[in-house]
Design an enzyme around this catalytic site. Structure first.
Site, PDB file in Angstrom:
ATOM      1  CG  ASP A  44       8.579 -14.087  14.398  1.00  0.00           C
ATOM      2  OD1 ASP A  44       9.498 -14.915  14.288  1.00  0.00           O
ATOM      3  OD2 ASP A  44       7.823 -13.792  13.452  1.00  0.00           O
TER       4      ASP A  44
ATOM      5  CD  GLU B 229       1.508 -19.254  11.432  1.00  0.00           C
ATOM      6  OE1 GLU B 229       0.420 -18.685  11.245  1.00  0.00           O
ATOM      7  OE2 GLU B 229       2.602 -18.692  11.282  1.00  0.00           O
TER       8      GLU B 229
END
Ligand code: NAG
Ligand code: NAG
Ligand code: NAG
Length: 823
Positions: free
Chosen positions: A562, A793
């Site tokens: 990202d 995560e």
């Protein structure tokens, strides 16, 4: 059984499929009109030509508009599904709920669990658990054991209470078999003294149909037994779900039979149906379900939602037994003692299979580490879902988002709470673990994904299929653009599968790869045509926003990384080193598969692979002599900053959003002032030659604590990079700007294993870093798991603490592979 296949000729099916040639545009010139010099005829003809021309253009535009949602025209990869694979029919295919079972049928009935503790229920239904929500603040949940086809066991810690949910399937009959689920609730030992002995739990077990399920459901009523659910659907035939309390004292029981507006609103339906009841004016007030409720103003009359609530003192346990009418000579009902025995048998078989697969015990891991590894694997496997629906997609030619075709997807998910749906590049990583556990499950997953490829060779990267999935996604992420890629990680999975299983390719598996091949070709071509870079051999991610002035560095969501910093000013002249490396892997895997399948087309992939693996080309495109690193190339400056614009006098107190200011003009250059994951891709994906001094340099750099080395794994961006841990907008905190990600660390560990085993100048160095990095990552993930109850995560580069969402048992579960060292 390997290689027992005939050498197929370069079959026509391989080339045929690519063009569903459109007839829209083809206008056969009308040769029958006689030539005439007549002016009137000339004009008539001209008008005709113009009309035709316009028709062709519109027809062609219409054709282009439909390309994005036209399926790839060839045999589907998934040849058998639904009731044709009875052993996989039922499963915990609703990863987004704490516990629920459904079938691999597009319009499956869903069953599931909600619960609450009546004394702790707050207004508005706050306290009722159903979907995996981070906001529920559970201290722990997840599958501890799950084999992906026959059973699973999960612990859920909710405040001072612990729930254990398990299920065991029982094959038989013509409708996909039967199962029993058990829900047990107790107080966690350490809280036993603190909990009021009158504390109760309310368990709600439900069944629900979606708008298109053919059939009915209804509560059963019997004076002697707990209310159950019966029904009939086209795929399940006639069935019954009975509830058998095992331990504990039931206080009261109630049911709900109603019409719910949709599978995404089941909890809301329950909340609106809760009532207060009292046996006598002095008695305690009970919370019950409202029974038969016919909501006003809904079309549907038959109930599509039936829920049974049982409220009991702790400890409490109850078995839910699903029975299918087509099972005729059922030997024993899987309930009570018999269920316990069956579950134990499955668990011990699981332990054996786990050891046979990963050999952790024999490698010297202790039980605590093995329990972690079993939980990581099981949550990945138990998190596999079955979705059905249509993505929203958009292309340059469509005025607005349109629906993709409706299709099923059988896939693992990154996170049951935060990302309970399919993600393209995640799934390639998931496959590296799943294929070790059960190759056929993985091939089935790959097949489902590639059946989603369109005629252009594109696969949408985020799959939001069905009401339950849509309800979890912010609107801005729903629409998928057909210009946008995502790393083709499935080639890594395939590479692993070819390495490990080539000798075990049964005819059925080979046939699957045969069906897959044309789709892989289309996928490869799509990347190779649409993500091409400005100079020969280079590639460029699409989807960056060149116009924004809000982002410190416009994001590259398509790359998967990202907000990892790229060239500050996106242009068409940039080139991306990570995509270059992905394409190298893609082409070499295609070549390999082509050879195994006896396709002559392997040659052109081999040529592309040879071309891209040529380190000289890569160096010319991406090596910076100045910083001695690989880097992206593009229009770039480091002198960017987010500042808040001064508001005009009249708008005094208005807080304007921060925008980016550029204090030095960007120039075309390598983006080599940044160092992080992107810069080491030639090493991560093993494109670098083992004797390259550049490998030595990378090994030294990644081991440097001032750059990306930490005691917990490699951080995504070095501390001295200009955008280290910087926000991208004031609302957008850093994500791939320092945090430790396990998928990339996995690639690093795998690459280190490779370079330490391959003859070359840096073997010993690679070996040393391999041992250290592997230990750092695995130890930290395990430490945080026991400290917080979760697999995360990402991890903090200073403290090792988990961050981002949890549980995240997508690629973080690759820790298991690092433990087993089966790369
Ligand atoms: C979440 O749970 C923990 C411990 O279980 C507790 O300390 C904390 O206050 C809870 N947070 C919220 C927001 O409820
Ligand atoms: C990929 O694209 C390059 C550049 O256009 C081309 O030279 C190469 O042949 C292509 N590879 C394959 C396998 O089509
Ligand atoms: C980098 O150095 C190599 C070897 O000295 C040289 O061949 C190459 O031209 C240099 N590249 C650039 C862009 O200066």
């Amino acid at each position: 059984m390997a290689r027992q296949r005939k050498n197929l000729p370069e079959s026509s099916k391989e080339t045929k499929s690519r063009n569903s040639s459109s007839s829209n545009g083809s206008s056969s010139p009308n040769t029958k009109i006689p030539r005439q010099k007549n002016v009137f005829h000339f004009w008539k003809q001209l008008v005709l030509v113009i009309v035709l021309g316009v028709a062709i253009i519109f027809g062609y535009m219409g054709y282009l508009e439909t390309r994005v949602n036209t399926p790839f025209d060839n045999k589907k990869v998934v040849a058998r599904t639904g009731l044709n694979v009875p052993e996989q029919f039922w499963g915990s295919y609703r990863p987004g709920v704490y516990f629920g079972l459904k079938t691999r049928h597009p319009h499956s009935m869903v069953t599931g669990l909600m619960w609450y503790f009546p004394k702790r229920l707050r207004p508005g239904g706050d306290g009722i658990r159903h979907w995996c929500e981070q906001g529920d603040n559970l201290s722990k949940y997840g599958w501890l054991q799950h084999d992906g086809s026959s059973f699973g066991v999960q612990d859920i810690e909710d405040g001072p209470f612990i729930l254990t949910t398990s299920f065991v399937k029982n094959p038989g009959g013509q409708n996909g078999g039967e199962w029993t689920a058990r829900i047990s609730v107790d107080v966690i030992n350490k809280y036993k003294d603190m909990i009021d002995p009158t504390e109760q739990v309310s368990i709600i077990w439900y069944a629900a149909l979606d708008a298109e399920t053919e059939g009915f459901i209804a509560p059963t009523n019997s004076a002697t037994e707990v209310t159950g659910i019966r029904g009939e659907t086209s795929s399940l035939g006639e069935f019954k779900m009975k509830l058998f309390p095992q331990t504990g004292e039931i206080d009261h029981e109630s049911f709900l039979s109603t019409v719910s507006p949709g599978l995404n609103l089941l909890k809301e339906t329950v909340i609106s149906a809760l009532r207060l009841a009292q046996d006598n004016p002095k008695g305690p007030r009970k919370i019950i379900l409202g029974g038969q409720i016919n909501p006003v103003g809904v079309e549907r009359k038959d109930p599509n939602f039936v829920a049974i609530q049982v409220t009991a003192k702790l400890p409490f346990s109850i078995d839910v037994v699903f029975e299918s009418k087509t099972v005729v000579n059922r030997k024993d009902k899987l309930v009570g003692e018999l269920y316990s025995e069956s579950l134990e048998w499955h668990q011990s078989r699981f332990n054996q299979r786990f050891e046979d697969t990963f050999a952790l015990k024999s490698k010297g891991y202790n039980q605590k580490q093995i329990n972690f590894a079993q939980a990581a694997l099981s949550n990945m496997i138990g998190g596999i879902g079955y979705f059905y629906g249509a993505s929203k997609v958009q292309s340059f030619y469509t005025k607005e988002p349109i629906n993709y075709w409706r299709a099923p997807l059988y896939t693992a998910v990154p996170s049951r709470s935060f990302f309970p749906r399919g993600f393209l590049w995640d799934e390639g990583f998931h496959g590296l673990l799943i294929s070790q556990w059960d190759l056929d499950i993985e091939l089935d997953i790959i097949g489902h994904w590639f059946d989603l490829i369109n005629v252009e060779g594109w696969i949408p990267r985020e799959q939001i299929l069905g009401l339950e999935a849509v309800a979890k996604v912010p609107a801005e992420f729903v629409v998928q653009w057909n210009t946008n890629a995502n790393p083709p990680t499935f080639f890594l999975t395939l590479q692993y599968i070819l390495d490990k299983y080539e000798e075990d390719f049964t005819n059925e598996r080979l046939a699957m790869l045969e069906r897959l091949y044309p789709r892989l070709q289309a996928w490869f071509q799509w990347f190779n045509n649409t993500q091409i870079g400005p100079v020969a051999g280079s590639y460029r991610w699409r989807g960056r926003d060149p116009l924004t002035d809000r982002e410190l560095n416009p994001k590259t969501l398509t790359s998967g990384l990202d907000d990892f910093p790229r060239a500050s000013h996106p242009t068409e002249l940039e080139r991306h080193i990570d995509l270059y490396c992905w394409m190298a892997v893609a082409s070499s895997t295609m070549a390999r598969l082509g050879i195994i399948l006896g396709r002559e087309s392997f040659l052109k992939y081999q040529q592309t692979a040879d071309y891209l693996y040529n380190n000289e080309l890569m160096d010319n495109l991406h090596w910076s002599n100045f910083s001695e690193r690989y880097a992206d190339y593009g229009l770039h400056t480091d002198s960017v900053k987010l500042v808040r614009p001064k508001s005009l006098p009249r708008q005094q107190n208005q807080n304007l959003e921060m925008i980016r200011t550029v204090s030095k003009q960007p120039e075309y250059r390598l983006v080599d002032s940044t160092f992080g994951y992107v810069n080491v891709f030639p090493f991560l994906l093993q494109i670098l030659e083992p004797n390259s001094p550049k490998l030595g340099k990378i090994l030294t750099d990644i081991r440097d604590p001032n750059l990306i080395w930490t005691d917990y794994g490699l951080r995504s961006l070095s501390k001295n990079s200009p955008l280290y841990m910087k926000r991208n907008t004031e609302h957008d905190p850093p994500y791939w700007r320092g945090q430790i990600w396990v998928n990339i660390n996995f690639l690093a560990v795998k690459a280190l294993a490779h370079y330490s085993k391959t003859e070359g100048a840096y073997q010993d160095q690679a070996k040393k870093v391999y041992e250290e990095l592997r230990k750092n990552v695995v130890d930290n993930v395990i430490r945080q798991y026991y400290k917080t109850g979760y697999i995360w995560e990402q991890y903090n580069d200073k403290t090792g603490e988990g961050s981002g969402c949890r549980p995240f048992t997508g690629w973080t579960a690759l820790s298991v592979v690092m433990m087993s060292e089966h790369f």
